[in-house]
Scaffold this motif. Structure first.
Motif, PDB file in Angstrom:
ATOM      1  N   SER A   3       1.949  15.932   0.987  1.00  0.00           N
ATOM      2  CA  SER A   3       1.782  14.633   1.648  1.00  0.00           C
ATOM      3  C   SER A   3       3.140  13.965   1.833  1.00  0.00           C
ATOM      4  O   SER A   3       4.122  14.302   1.162  1.00  0.00           O
ATOM      5  N   TYR A  20      -6.757  -0.379  -0.170  1.00  0.00           N
ATOM      6  CA  TYR A  20      -5.462  -0.755  -0.718  1.00  0.00           C
ATOM      7  C   TYR A  20      -5.514  -1.839  -1.785  1.00  0.00           C
ATOM      8  O   TYR A  20      -4.472  -2.225  -2.317  1.00  0.00           O
ATOM      9  N   MET A  69       0.395   4.234  -2.819  1.00  0.00           N
ATOM     10  CA  MET A  69       0.146   5.654  -2.583  1.00  0.00           C
ATOM     11  C   MET A  69       1.302   6.516  -3.096  1.00  0.00           C
ATOM     12  O   MET A  69       1.087   7.645  -3.560  1.00  0.00           O
ATOM     13  N   GLY A 120      -7.046  -0.764   4.593  1.00  0.00           N
ATOM     14  CA  GLY A 120      -7.344   0.601   4.181  1.00  0.00           C
ATOM     15  C   GLY A 120      -7.372   1.508   5.390  1.00  0.00           C
ATOM     16  O   GLY A 120      -6.995   1.120   6.501  1.00  0.00           O
ATOM     17  N   GLN A 167       0.811  -1.222   0.000  1.00  0.00           N
ATOM     18  CA  GLN A 167       0.000   0.000   0.000  1.00  0.00           C
ATOM     19  C   GLN A 167       0.839   1.264   0.000  1.00  0.00           C
ATOM     20  O   GLN A 167       0.436   2.281  -0.576  1.00  0.00           O
ATOM     21  N   ASN A 221     -12.758  10.613   4.227  1.00  0.00           N
ATOM     22  CA  ASN A 221     -11.965  10.193   3.072  1.00  0.00           C
ATOM     23  C   ASN A 221     -11.643   8.710   3.215  1.00  0.00           C
ATOM     24  O   ASN A 221     -11.033   8.284   4.199  1.00  0.00           O
ATOM     25  N   ILE A 251      -2.061  13.237   3.436  1.00  0.00           N
ATOM     26  CA  ILE A 251      -2.638  13.405   2.090  1.00  0.00           C
ATOM     27  C   ILE A 251      -3.709  14.483   2.107  1.00  0.00           C
ATOM     28  O   ILE A 251      -3.761  15.350   1.224  1.00  0.00           O
ATOM     29  N   GLU A 252      -4.577  14.437   3.116  1.00  0.00           N
ATOM     30  CA  GLU A 252      -5.638  15.440   3.217  1.00  0.00           C
ATOM     31  C   GLU A 252      -5.256  16.635   4.088  1.00  0.00           C
ATOM     32  O   GLU A 252      -5.792  17.726   3.906  1.00  0.00           O
ATOM     33  N   HIS A 259      -0.393   8.750   6.880  1.00  0.00           N
ATOM     34  CA  HIS A 259      -1.347   8.718   5.767  1.00  0.00           C
ATOM     35  C   HIS A 259      -2.265   9.941   5.760  1.00  0.00           C
ATOM     36  O   HIS A 259      -2.699  10.398   4.700  1.00  0.00           O
ATOM     37  N   HIS A 315      -9.744   5.343   1.900  1.00  0.00           N
ATOM     38  CA  HIS A 315      -8.601   4.833   1.136  1.00  0.00           C
ATOM     39  C   HIS A 315      -8.568   3.323   1.296  1.00  0.00           C
ATOM     40  O   HIS A 315      -8.416   2.810   2.406  1.00  0.00           O
TER      41      HIS A 315
END
Length: 395
Positions: free
Chosen positions: A291, A346, A27, A358, A23, A342, A285-286, A282, A344
């Motif tokens: 990121s 994998y 990403m 995820g 994963q 959000n 990212i947001e 992780h 995510h």
């Protein structure tokens, strides 16, 4: 002021090699693609999570130098998604194409003995430790560190695997613990929280440091991450300084997560490091301007480091483990219909207990409140099978 570096700059349009197709590689490939790079993944199977995102997937083993030759011909630069790799193979690859982080960083970080000693010799605070090669060493460790302590394999342990807590009740018979490989004993730390700090360090010595993250575990596996960590400004500054010192000590070129404990006296000590993106990061990212995955792209390609600052007041992440599938395919609509969440996944295929499948993230004003809310969303994903009943005699 930046020092000079002879690192070759790989501009967008170039090709980045990724050792590993999990994963993190997935990403990373998504972030690299956004910047206009192609990613070639070297993995042990064709249907790895990164394969659906990468430009090309090469399947094989690192021990195969003919395969490494082929892989290198596709790549302008190579990086990795995990540290449990053959150092000899990565050293060979580095004779063919630039590799970041350096194989020496890999050698240090994949063995707890070398890692602890390196930071200890540099004067950095680490969890007290004792190298264990036999039961006499373990007895000496118990006397020196006190009980309870944690016995760990020197290599390959993660998510609680290869670790045993030894308490006072086991002190009379330490031979019950099998020592069939190099190990390390660490003092049992009563801590307020675990903190992780993501840091990128360029070949020129420039650094970009993310705000400290606070991690909460379940069954020794990361469950929830809060951003920023609930710590004082003084402790936050100390955590950032410790992460920078750790990166400088090993001459890192790449991205690294420095995991540390905050004890009851607010002292910080390094638990371990991972020279790659990390599960706790992780949410960047947001939540962040850059990121952790784009940062890894930037640093290995010799580009300017991105801004690691938060672009929101707070964020949180919860992991989605294989147990979530016990009742069937989770109710993804429950997450996707919730504003601000959000999702995510994998693409790992088979869900198994303890397997990270995820994660969910969200942003807002208070990390603890966000985490509590996300946990509720996670619970709403579970499909509850109807209870079975025996047939009635009356039909």
């Amino acid at each position: 002021m930046s020092i000079q570096s002879d690192q070759r700059v790989i501009l967008p349009g170039g090709t980045i090699g990724m050792l590993g197709g999990g994963q993190l590689g997935r990403m990373f490939a998504a972030a690299a693609s956004q910047l206009g790079y192609r990613v070639v993944v070297l993995a042990d199977r064709e249907d790895c999570p990164a394969a659906a995102v990468a430009w090309k997937t090469i399947v094989g083993e690192l021990a195969d130098r003919t395969l490494l030759d082929k892989f290198a011909r596709h790549c302008d630069v190579v990086t990795m998604e995990f540290e449990n790799l053959s150092v000899d193979a990565v050293r060979y690859l580095a004779t063919l194409v630039p590799v970041y982080p350096d194989p020496e960083v890999l050698r240090i970080s994949q063995d707890r003995r070398y890692e602890k000693q390196k930071f200890f010799d540099a004067g950095l605070a680490v969890t007290p430790f004792h190298v264990v090669n036999n039961h006499d060493d373990l007895s000496n460790a118990a006397a020196e560190l006190g009980l309870p302590l944690v016995l760990k394999t020197a290599r390959d342990g993660y998510d609680g695997k290869g670790q045993w807590k030894i308490g006072p009740s086991e002190a009379s018979d330490l031979t019950q613990f099998v020592i069939d490989r190099p190990m390390i004993a660490e003092a049992w730390i009563t801590y307020q929280r675990e903190i992780s700090v993501l840091i990128a360090r360029s070949a020129a010595g420039d650094v970009a440091v993310y705000r400290p993250l606070e991690n909460q575990h379940h069954n020794h596996i990361l469950d929830v991450t809060l951003c920023p960590a609930r710590i004082s400004t003084r402790v936050e500054s100390a955590a950032i300084r410790l992460a920078i010192a750790a990166a400088d000590t090993i001459s890192l070129v790449g991205l690294m997560c420095v995991e540390m404990f905050q004890d009851e006296q607010d002292r910080l000590m390094i638990n371990e490091v991972a020279p790659r993106p990390h599960n706790s990061g992780h949410l960047t990212i947001e939540a962040c301007h850059t990121s952790q995955f784009q940062q890894q792209v930037r640093v290995v390609c010799g580009l300017p480091l991105g801004d690691p600052a938060l672009r929101v007041p707070a964020a949180a992440m919860v992991n989605l483990m294989g147990e979530l599938w016990d009742g069937g395919e989770p109710n993804w609509a429950a997450a996707l219909a919730t504003p601000g969440v959000n999702l995510h996944l994998y693409d790992k295929g088979v869900a198994a207990k303890g397997r990270k499948m995820g994660h969910l993230t969200a942003t807002g004003d208070d990390s603890e409140a966000i985490a509590h809310w996300l946990d509720g969303v996670r619970q709403s994903l579970v499909i509850h099978q109807p209870a079975t009943t025996s047939a009635s005699a009356y039909g």
